[in-house]
Write an enzyme that holds these catalytic residues in place. Structure first.
Site, PDB file in Angstrom:
ATOM      1  CB  THR A   1     -10.830  18.274  17.698  1.00 31.27           C
ATOM      2  OG1 THR A   1     -10.379  18.264  16.340  1.00 31.27           O
ATOM      3  CG2 THR A   1      -9.673  18.643  18.602  1.00 31.27           C
ATOM      4  CD  GLU A   2     -13.270  12.912  22.078  1.00 37.68           C
ATOM      5  OE1 GLU A   2     -12.561  12.377  22.950  1.00 37.68           O
ATOM      6  OE2 GLU A   2     -14.277  12.392  21.575  1.00 37.68           O
ATOM      7  N   PRO A   3     -10.284  17.212  23.801  1.00 36.42           N
ATOM      8  CG  PRO A   3     -11.106  17.973  25.847  1.00 36.42           C
ATOM      9  CD  PRO A   3     -11.496  17.197  24.630  1.00 36.42           C
TER      10      PRO A   3
ATOM     11  CB  ILE B   1     -16.788  21.753  17.429  1.00 36.80           C
ATOM     12  CG1 ILE B   1     -16.148  20.536  18.127  1.00 36.80           C
ATOM     13  CG2 ILE B   1     -17.718  21.325  16.295  1.00 36.80           C
ATOM     14  CD1 ILE B   1     -15.125  19.765  17.309  1.00 36.80           C
TER      15      ILE B   1
ATOM     16  N   GLY C   1       5.334  47.480   6.857  1.00 39.45           N
ATOM     17  CA  GLY C   1       5.689  48.065   8.154  1.00 39.45           C
ATOM     18  C   GLY C   1       4.465  48.567   8.881  1.00 39.45           C
TER      19      GLY C   1
ATOM     20  CD  GLU D   1     -10.851  20.002   8.223  1.00 40.04           C
ATOM     21  OE1 GLU D   1     -11.317  20.392   9.306  1.00 40.04           O
ATOM     22  OE2 GLU D   1     -11.244  18.988   7.636  1.00 40.04           O
TER      23      GLU D   1
HETATM   24  C1  LIG Z   1     -10.327  27.684  14.980  1.00 40.50           C
HETATM   25  C2  LIG Z   1     -10.344  26.195  15.000  1.00 40.50           C
HETATM   26  C3  LIG Z   1     -11.441  25.508  14.487  1.00 40.50           C
HETATM   27  C4  LIG Z   1     -11.480  24.126  14.498  1.00 40.50           C
HETATM   28  N1  LIG Z   1     -12.586  23.483  14.013  1.00 40.50           N
HETATM   29  C5  LIG Z   1     -12.682  22.125  14.165  1.00 40.50           C
HETATM   30  C6  LIG Z   1     -13.888  21.434  13.801  1.00 40.50           C
HETATM   31  O1  LIG Z   1     -14.854  22.019  13.308  1.00 40.50           O
HETATM   32  N2  LIG Z   1     -13.954  20.098  14.014  1.00 40.50           N
HETATM   33  C7  LIG Z   1     -12.924  19.383  14.571  1.00 40.50           C
HETATM   34  O2  LIG Z   1     -13.053  18.182  14.753  1.00 40.50           O
HETATM   35  N3  LIG Z   1     -11.769  20.023  14.923  1.00 40.50           N
HETATM   36  C8  LIG Z   1     -11.630  21.355  14.745  1.00 40.50           C
HETATM   37  N4  LIG Z   1     -10.473  22.014  15.110  1.00 40.50           N
HETATM   38  C9  LIG Z   1      -9.384  21.248  15.694  1.00 40.50           C
HETATM   39  C10 LIG Z   1      -8.217  21.024  14.739  1.00 40.50           C
HETATM   40  O3  LIG Z   1      -8.583  20.139  13.734  1.00 40.50           O
HETATM   41  C11 LIG Z   1      -7.037  20.557  15.604  1.00 40.50           C
HETATM   42  O4  LIG Z   1      -6.551  21.695  16.276  1.00 40.50           O
HETATM   43  C12 LIG Z   1      -5.929  19.923  14.785  1.00 40.50           C
HETATM   44  O5  LIG Z   1      -6.344  18.676  14.303  1.00 40.50           O
HETATM   45  C13 LIG Z   1      -4.652  19.731  15.603  1.00 40.50           C
HETATM   46  O6  LIG Z   1      -4.932  19.071  16.789  1.00 40.50           O
HETATM   47  P1  LIG Z   1      -4.418  19.654  18.190  1.00 40.50           P
HETATM   48  O7  LIG Z   1      -4.721  21.108  18.212  1.00 40.50           O
HETATM   49  O8  LIG Z   1      -4.972  18.812  19.264  1.00 40.50           O
HETATM   50  O9  LIG Z   1      -2.858  19.524  18.137  1.00 40.50           O
HETATM   51  P2  LIG Z   1      -2.001  18.213  18.433  1.00 40.50           P
HETATM   52  O10 LIG Z   1      -2.507  17.059  17.632  1.00 40.50           O
HETATM   53  O11 LIG Z   1      -1.888  18.039  19.899  1.00 40.50           O
HETATM   54  O12 LIG Z   1      -0.602  18.654  17.843  1.00 40.50           O
HETATM   55  C14 LIG Z   1       0.269  19.551  18.511  1.00 40.50           C
HETATM   56  C15 LIG Z   1       1.557  19.637  17.705  1.00 40.50           C
HETATM   57  O13 LIG Z   1       2.164  18.326  17.614  1.00 40.50           O
HETATM   58  C16 LIG Z   1       2.334  17.973  16.249  1.00 40.50           C
HETATM   59  N5  LIG Z   1       2.081  16.539  16.085  1.00 40.50           N
HETATM   60  C17 LIG Z   1       0.972  15.850  16.496  1.00 40.50           C
HETATM   61  N6  LIG Z   1       1.100  14.543  16.168  1.00 40.50           N
HETATM   62  C18 LIG Z   1       2.295  14.408  15.538  1.00 40.50           C
HETATM   63  C19 LIG Z   1       2.994  13.309  14.954  1.00 40.50           C
HETATM   64  N7  LIG Z   1       2.476  12.075  14.949  1.00 40.50           N
HETATM   65  N8  LIG Z   1       4.203  13.551  14.391  1.00 40.50           N
HETATM   66  C20 LIG Z   1       4.742  14.790  14.366  1.00 40.50           C
HETATM   67  N9  LIG Z   1       4.124  15.876  14.909  1.00 40.50           N
HETATM   68  C21 LIG Z   1       2.928  15.682  15.478  1.00 40.50           C
HETATM   69  C22 LIG Z   1       1.320  18.783  15.478  1.00 40.50           C
HETATM   70  O14 LIG Z   1       1.712  18.970  14.134  1.00 40.50           O
HETATM   71  C23 LIG Z   1       1.333  20.082  16.255  1.00 40.50           C
HETATM   72  O15 LIG Z   1       2.409  20.871  15.839  1.00 40.50           O
HETATM   73  C24 LIG Z   1     -10.386  23.396  15.055  1.00 40.50           C
HETATM   74  C25 LIG Z   1      -9.273  24.082  15.547  1.00 40.50           C
HETATM   75  C26 LIG Z   1      -9.237  25.457  15.525  1.00 40.50           C
HETATM   76  C27 LIG Z   1      -8.022  26.158  16.075  1.00 40.50           C
END
Ligand SMILES: Cc1cc2nc3c(=O)[nH]c(=O)nc-3n(C[C@H](O)[C@H](O)[C@H](O)COP(=O)(O)OP(=O)(O)OC[C@H]3O[C@@H](n4cnc5c(N)ncnc54)[C@H](O)[C@@H]3O)c2cc1C
Length: 381
Positions: free
Chosen positions: A116-118, A148, A333, A355
């Protein structure tokens, strides 16, 4: 068709449950949640007691379930120190297996999985961390990763990077998997604080500033990284489903204990219709989530993973964890708000996000089914 669990696995389940009830003390649960600190002492005990053994996948799944039933933060922290190991297991070189994988399996090294990236979460192929070939057997990596797990405690990160310029039409091409070590020059990590749940797990932001990656740290084939990540999700999503089943079962434990205690003290909640419906609804969903998870796991463990079965299990189990903890909160509650149940409620939500979010799971299910149907129609045309 046989839905029974072997006596050996039941015995293992009892062993893991006893461990969690004994070691995940009230003091440790509160401390690590409040301080957002990593429970290294528990992780060491988990490995010492042989509760995470990658050669026994059913045991791994049961450990995940039973740990999350008691405390997801503490439980996950121990198991997730192996995060991403399957990628090395399937695609790592002999050198990588000896140098890293065997130590990760023993608990002597902690691994992370960095995709994951920003600007790239669900859209894995949207990553922009870039690795340029120096032409001398090394590559130069720049970029960063966000959210991560094990970010500031891992020794190595299985990291997805772009290794050739983006082809807009085929964004998932040109991605590679590399091992970044925490001691490499130009690597840095900052802890992310203030998470809603699983606060005992460590989460970080990674930065790569001209990090030199030797050729020997490229995992598998260059350009195949996207496929390795998709293959990995077929495994990791099943373990997230098991997390969710554990959390949902934990909520059900709260509900049943609460009703039983009230019955004993003369307040017979069990006879109230609404309470009965709630118990029946939560129990039915927990059982369904568990069966879906075990089915997806049995396919995977026989080396015939089914992405549709996996996504169904992950999607349904995650929503069940959120549902069950919410229903338990509603029933208890004020007693819910002031007990460990409150933490379980906060911990549940993450299973719907990491995931692959629930929306992504639903897209996977629908896309695969439609694709298969089109093939079938074409064959009969
Ligand atoms: C505590 C924590 C630990 C984590 N650990 C890891 C890690 O170890 N390694 C790693 O790589 N990542 C990690 N992550 C990242 C995690 O995998 C991502 O948060 C996740 O993949 C969702 O990406 P995003 O947050 O950028 O949301 P986005 O992808 O921006 O999604 C935002 C919303 O839009 C919806 N959406 C996105 N695309 C679509 C589409 N095509 N159609 C319909 N709806 C869509 C999503 O369902 C969501 O509701 C972690 C996250 C958290 C919170």
């Amino acid at each position: 068709m046989d839905f029974s669990i072997s006596p050996e696995l039941e015995e293992f389940r009892n062993k893991v449950r006893s461990f969690a009830l004994r070691e995940f003390t009230e003091e440790l649960k509160h401390k690590h949640d409040e301080e957002e600190s990593y429970p290294e002492e528990i992780r060491k005990k988990v490995f010492k007691d042989g509760l995470v053994d990658v050669s026994k996948p059913w045991e791994m799944l049961i450990t995940m379930e039973e740990f999350c039933r008691v405390d997801p933060g503490l439980g996950l922290s121990s198991i997730v120190s192996l995060f991403g190991n399957e990628i090395l297991m399937f695609h790592g070189s002999d050198y990588q297996r000896e140098k890293y994988l065997e130590k990760v399996w023993k608990g002597d090294l902690i691994s992370g999985f960095a995709v994951t990236e920003p600007n790239a979460g669900s859209d894995v192929a949207g990553i922009s961390s870039y690795m340029k070939n120096n032409g001398d057997g090394t590559w130069l990596l720049n970029g960063g990763k966000m959210f991560i797990t094990n970010g500031t405690i891992a020794d190595i990160f299985l990291t997805l990077v772009r290794s050739s310029p983006v082809d807009v039409a085929k964004k998932h091409h040109g991605l590679s998997m590399v091992i970044v070590e925490k001691n490499m020059k130009g690597f840095s990590a900052n802890k992310i604080k203030g998470k809603m749940g699983v606060r005992a797990t460590n989460t970080g932001e990674l930065s790569f500033d001209n990090v030199v990656i030797p050729e020997s740290n490229i995992v598998g084939e260059i350009g195949k990284g996207f496929y390795y990540v998709m293959e990995f999700f077929n495994i990791s999503r099943i373990y997230v489903a098991a997390q969710a089943v554990g959390i949902a079962q934990g909520a059900l434990d709260y509900i049943l204990n609460y009703v039983a205690v009230n019955k004993k003290t003369g307040n017979d909640m069990a006879d109230k219709e609404l309470t009965s419906f709630l118990i029946a609804e939560v129990t039915t969903r927990v059982e369904a989530a568990r069966l879906l998870t075990y089915r997806a796991a049995s396919l995977l463990f026989k080396f015939t993973p089914d992405p549709v079965a996996t996504s169904i299990a992950k999607y349904y189990a995650a929503e069940t964890a959120t549902y069950a903890t919410e229903k338990a909160m509603e029933l208890l509650g004020i007693d819910g708000v002031t007990t460990d149940l409150e933490r379980l409620y906060r911990d549940a939500k993450i299973t719907e996000i990491w995931e692959g979010t629930s929306e992504i799971e639903k897209l996977t299910i629908a896309r695969m089914l439609i694709k298969n149907k089109i093939k079938e129609v074409e064959q009969h045309a």
